[in-house]
Scaffold this motif. Structure first.
Motif, PDB file in Angstrom:
ATOM      1  N   UNK A  89      -8.063   5.451  -3.027  1.00  0.00           N
ATOM      2  CA  UNK A  89      -9.415   6.011  -2.984  1.00  0.00           C
ATOM      3  C   UNK A  89     -10.135   5.830  -4.318  1.00  0.00           C
ATOM      4  N   UNK A  90      -9.426   6.062  -5.408  1.00  0.00           N
ATOM      5  CA  UNK A  90     -10.045   5.923  -6.728  1.00  0.00           C
ATOM      6  C   UNK A  90     -10.505   4.498  -6.968  1.00  0.00           C
ATOM      7  N   UNK A  91      -9.669   3.531  -6.625  1.00  0.00           N
ATOM      8  CA  UNK A  91     -10.035   2.132  -6.839  1.00  0.00           C
ATOM      9  C   UNK A  91     -11.217   1.742  -5.970  1.00  0.00           C
ATOM     10  N   UNK A  92     -11.156   2.056  -4.686  1.00  0.00           N
ATOM     11  CA  UNK A  92     -12.222   1.655  -3.769  1.00  0.00           C
ATOM     12  C   UNK A  92     -13.558   2.289  -4.139  1.00  0.00           C
ATOM     13  N   UNK A  93     -13.514   3.539  -4.567  1.00  0.00           N
ATOM     14  CA  UNK A  93     -14.751   4.207  -4.956  1.00  0.00           C
ATOM     15  C   UNK A  93     -15.383   3.531  -6.165  1.00  0.00           C
ATOM     16  N   UNK A  94     -14.554   3.159  -7.123  1.00  0.00           N
ATOM     17  CA  UNK A  94     -15.083   2.619  -8.373  1.00  0.00           C
ATOM     18  C   UNK A  94     -15.506   1.158  -8.276  1.00  0.00           C
ATOM     19  N   UNK A  95     -14.670   0.305  -7.648  1.00  0.00           N
ATOM     20  CA  UNK A  95     -14.994  -1.129  -7.690  1.00  0.00           C
ATOM     21  C   UNK A  95     -15.379  -1.733  -6.349  1.00  0.00           C
ATOM     22  N   UNK A  96     -15.416  -0.926  -5.281  1.00  0.00           N
ATOM     23  CA  UNK A  96     -15.886  -1.430  -3.996  1.00  0.00           C
ATOM     24  C   UNK A  96     -14.857  -2.137  -3.148  1.00  0.00           C
ATOM     25  N   UNK A  97     -13.593  -2.153  -3.550  1.00  0.00           N
ATOM     26  CA  UNK A  97     -12.555  -2.793  -2.747  1.00  0.00           C
ATOM     27  C   UNK A  97     -12.410  -2.048  -1.415  1.00  0.00           C
ATOM     28  N   UNK A  98     -12.455  -2.749  -0.287  1.00  0.00           N
ATOM     29  CA  UNK A  98     -12.261  -2.065   1.001  1.00  0.00           C
ATOM     30  C   UNK A  98     -10.971  -1.256   1.001  1.00  0.00           C
ATOM     31  N   UNK A  99     -11.038  -0.051   1.518  1.00  0.00           N
ATOM     32  CA  UNK A  99      -9.911   0.874   1.443  1.00  0.00           C
ATOM     33  C   UNK A  99      -8.671   0.325   2.147  1.00  0.00           C
ATOM     34  N   UNK A 100      -8.861  -0.463   3.201  1.00  0.00           N
ATOM     35  CA  UNK A 100      -7.696  -1.055   3.873  1.00  0.00           C
ATOM     36  C   UNK A 100      -6.949  -1.980   2.925  1.00  0.00           C
ATOM     37  N   UNK A 101      -7.686  -2.655   2.044  1.00  0.00           N
ATOM     38  CA  UNK A 101      -7.069  -3.570   1.085  1.00  0.00           C
ATOM     39  C   UNK A 101      -6.472  -2.816  -0.092  1.00  0.00           C
ATOM     40  N   UNK A 102      -7.185  -1.826  -0.627  1.00  0.00           N
ATOM     41  CA  UNK A 102      -6.648  -1.092  -1.771  1.00  0.00           C
ATOM     42  C   UNK A 102      -5.395  -0.314  -1.373  1.00  0.00           C
ATOM     43  N   UNK A 103      -5.341   0.168  -0.142  1.00  0.00           N
ATOM     44  CA  UNK A 103      -4.139   0.870   0.323  1.00  0.00           C
ATOM     45  C   UNK A 103      -2.945  -0.075   0.354  1.00  0.00           C
ATOM     46  N   UNK A 104      -3.211  -1.333   0.660  1.00  0.00           N
ATOM     47  CA  UNK A 104      -2.150  -2.319   0.769  1.00  0.00           C
ATOM     48  C   UNK A 104      -1.746  -2.883  -0.595  1.00  0.00           C
ATOM     49  N   UNK A 105      -2.731  -3.348  -1.361  1.00  0.00           N
ATOM     50  CA  UNK A 105      -2.428  -4.065  -2.600  1.00  0.00           C
ATOM     51  C   UNK A 105      -2.331  -3.149  -3.820  1.00  0.00           C
ATOM     52  N   UNK A 106      -3.283  -2.268  -3.992  1.00  0.00           N
ATOM     53  CA  UNK A 106      -3.259  -1.408  -5.172  1.00  0.00           C
ATOM     54  C   UNK A 106      -2.174  -0.338  -5.071  1.00  0.00           C
ATOM     55  N   UNK A 107      -1.974   0.196  -3.894  1.00  0.00           N
ATOM     56  CA  UNK A 107      -0.973   1.249  -3.727  1.00  0.00           C
ATOM     57  C   UNK A 107       0.405   0.663  -3.406  1.00  0.00           C
ATOM     58  N   UNK A 108       0.556   0.061  -2.226  1.00  0.00           N
ATOM     59  CA  UNK A 108       1.880  -0.368  -1.782  1.00  0.00           C
ATOM     60  C   UNK A 108       2.431  -1.550  -2.577  1.00  0.00           C
ATOM     61  N   UNK A 109       1.621  -2.553  -2.837  1.00  0.00           N
ATOM     62  CA  UNK A 109       2.109  -3.733  -3.565  1.00  0.00           C
ATOM     63  C   UNK A 109       2.535  -3.354  -4.980  1.00  0.00           C
ATOM     64  N   UNK A 110       1.814  -2.421  -5.602  1.00  0.00           N
ATOM     65  CA  UNK A 110       2.186  -1.981  -6.941  1.00  0.00           C
ATOM     66  C   UNK A 110       3.572  -1.335  -6.941  1.00  0.00           C
ATOM     67  N   UNK A 111       3.871  -0.591  -5.884  1.00  0.00           N
ATOM     68  CA  UNK A 111       5.209  -0.011  -5.763  1.00  0.00           C
ATOM     69  C   UNK A 111       6.266  -1.109  -5.676  1.00  0.00           C
TER      70      UNK A 111
END
Length: 479
Positions: A89-111
């Protein structure tokens, strides 16, 4: 999730900034102010570097057994997992990344990055024995390079930070992280996870700052290595500084990658791959294949299919799960992309998009835009736009396609599309680039990622990334 913060994370403590300067954070989808965070100055960098230096030089982190460091990384990963929704949510709000993508790449891929390097850490050895001359042995010792300055951009702020943090931790280094001023809230969430995981004091430190203070960090005498992801222009400046200091540096920079469609390509399969290979993150990904090379025999078919595809994408608020294309990260960046679209209208033929979408009176939105009849010498084919803008370039024969693909100042990504994957792989071998996909594109954790030419130097991902955070010593055992 707090939208305003007042301190920096330094030495496992929330430290009051040295000045009262602040960054204002904007919701890219609505243009509303969502909060403010402190802006670091040189004194804040000094404090962070001192904490990292004390942690590295002390008896703790760098001397820990590899298995103990891996256990810390595992706990860090678990704490990040508990915060995955807040991160997205923080990433998508700030830089406009679609939440479906940020949930996948920023959250899960980082793990996944942390998990991968924790596993490699457990398997690592501090040295290996090699045969030497005269029947003697040589011990090759690998040691952590020291204190790392990690400078992270706004487009994938979590994944690109973890790209540096994880291999640095695996090697036994300590890190000072400077996030981009536009995406700072996520860095606080990562810092909280590190604290909760029991990452030792001083191993990870965060200070948000502008470019001038970032340059101070790069040149700081307490820094042993720099890891940077960002523009080629900034990368050249960092390389010059590090060259003068003889300081190791890893640079992951810009791109203008080519997607080569061979004459037997299945257009429907290619279109399925476009969101990840060519338009990822609203076009704000350095490896996007924004030059579409199409055979003359099928050129009109490719242009028509791309135009129809672009027109069918859902443009909307980045937090809406139905959104395919969100806004640009900032007003200034939207202006830059629109400037290139204006240039493109004088260079090629606009077949889709080209403006701001109707019904979006706020937010930094730009329509997915397709240009046809583009020559590879045109500016929109040579310069990195970093937005949802594709240029379709005709070619005559596979040798011509490879020539056009390689006729670029950049060499980061790329892809080859064909019904014959073996033949496409043969073509991919001829593309001068750090990475190339066949019938798709997605970096792999286990393989090195990085660019050639103006796209950078050094590699992230794979075991090669750990080597970038180590120094080597050969010990010649003569008797």
């Amino acid at each position: 999730m707090p939208r305003s913060r007042d301190r920096f994370f330094i030495g496992n403590a929330w430290v009051t900034p040295a000045s009262d300067r602040r960054f204002t954070l904007i919701d890219a989808s609505t243009e509303e102010v969502i909060g403010t965070v402190p802006e670091g100055v040189e004194a804040d960098i000094d404090a962070a570097v001192a904490a990292a230096r004390a942690a590295f030089d002390g008896p703790g982190w760098s001397q820990l057994p590899a298995s103990d460091r891996a256990a810390v990384m595992d706990r860090f990963m678990a704490e990040l997992a508990d915060r995955s929704e807040d991160l997205a949510e923080a990433v998508s709000t700030q830089n406009g990344m679609p939440i479906a993508l940020s949930s996948q790449l920023e959250a899960q891929f980082s793990l996944g990055i942390l998990q991968y390097y924790a596993a490699l850490t457990r398997e690592s050895e501090a040295h290996d024995v090699r045969p030497s001359q005269l029947g003697k042995e040589t011990l090759v010792q690998r040691s952590p390079v020291g204190v790392v300055a990690a400078i992270v951009p706004w487009n994938f702020p979590v994944a690109l930070a973890i790209n540096k943090i994880a291999p640095a931790m695996a090697a036994g280094c300590t890190v000072v992280i400077k996030p981009s001023p536009g995406t700072v809230l996520d860095s606080y969430i990562v810092a909280e996870a590190a604290w909760a995981a029991g990452v030792p004091a001083g191993v990870l430190n965060w200070v948000a700052a502008d470019r001038e203070v970032g340059a101070y960090l790069v040149s700081h005498p307490g820094i042993d290595k720099v890891a940077f992801t960002g523009s080629t222009t900034a990368g050249r400046q960092i390389a010059a500084t590090c060259g003068g200091l003889l300081r190791p540096v890893t640079l992951e920079l810009g791109g203008k990658s080519a997607a080569i469609l061979l004459d037997d390509v299945d257009i429907a399969s290619f279109l399925q791959g476009v969101p990840f290979a060519c338009l990822l993150n609203n076009g704000q990904a350095c490896f996007n294949g924004t030059r579409i090379l199409a055979p003359k025999s099928r050129y009109d078919e490719v242009v028509g299919a791309l135009a129809e595809f672009a027109g069918a994408l859902t443009i909307g608020n980045a937090l809406d799960p139905a959104t395919h294309v969100g806004p640009m990260a900032s007003s200034a960046h939207r202006d830059k992309v629109e400037g290139y679209i204006s240039i493109g209208k004088s260079e090629g033929r606009l077949v889709a998009g080209g403006g701001r979408p109707r019904g979006h009176n706020s937010g930094f939105f730009v329509e997915p835009t397709i240009f046809a009849d583009v020559d590879n010498s045109d500016r929109i084919a040579r310069e990195e736009i970093f937005g949802p803008v594709l240029a379709v370039i005709p070619y005559d024969g596979e040798a011509d396609a490879v020539r056009i693909a390689n006729d670029s100042d950049y060499g980061l990504g790329g892809s080859v599309w064909s019904s014959d994957s073996a033949h496409a792989t043969d073509i991919a071998r001829q593309v001068v680039s750090g990475t190339v996909g066949v019938n798709g594109y997605m970096p792999s954790l286990g393989a090195p990622f990085g660019g050639v030419k103006a796209s950078g130097m050094g590699r992230e991902f794979g075991p090669e990334a750990i080597a970038a955070y180590q120094t080597l010593k050969s010990i010649y055992v003569m008797g």
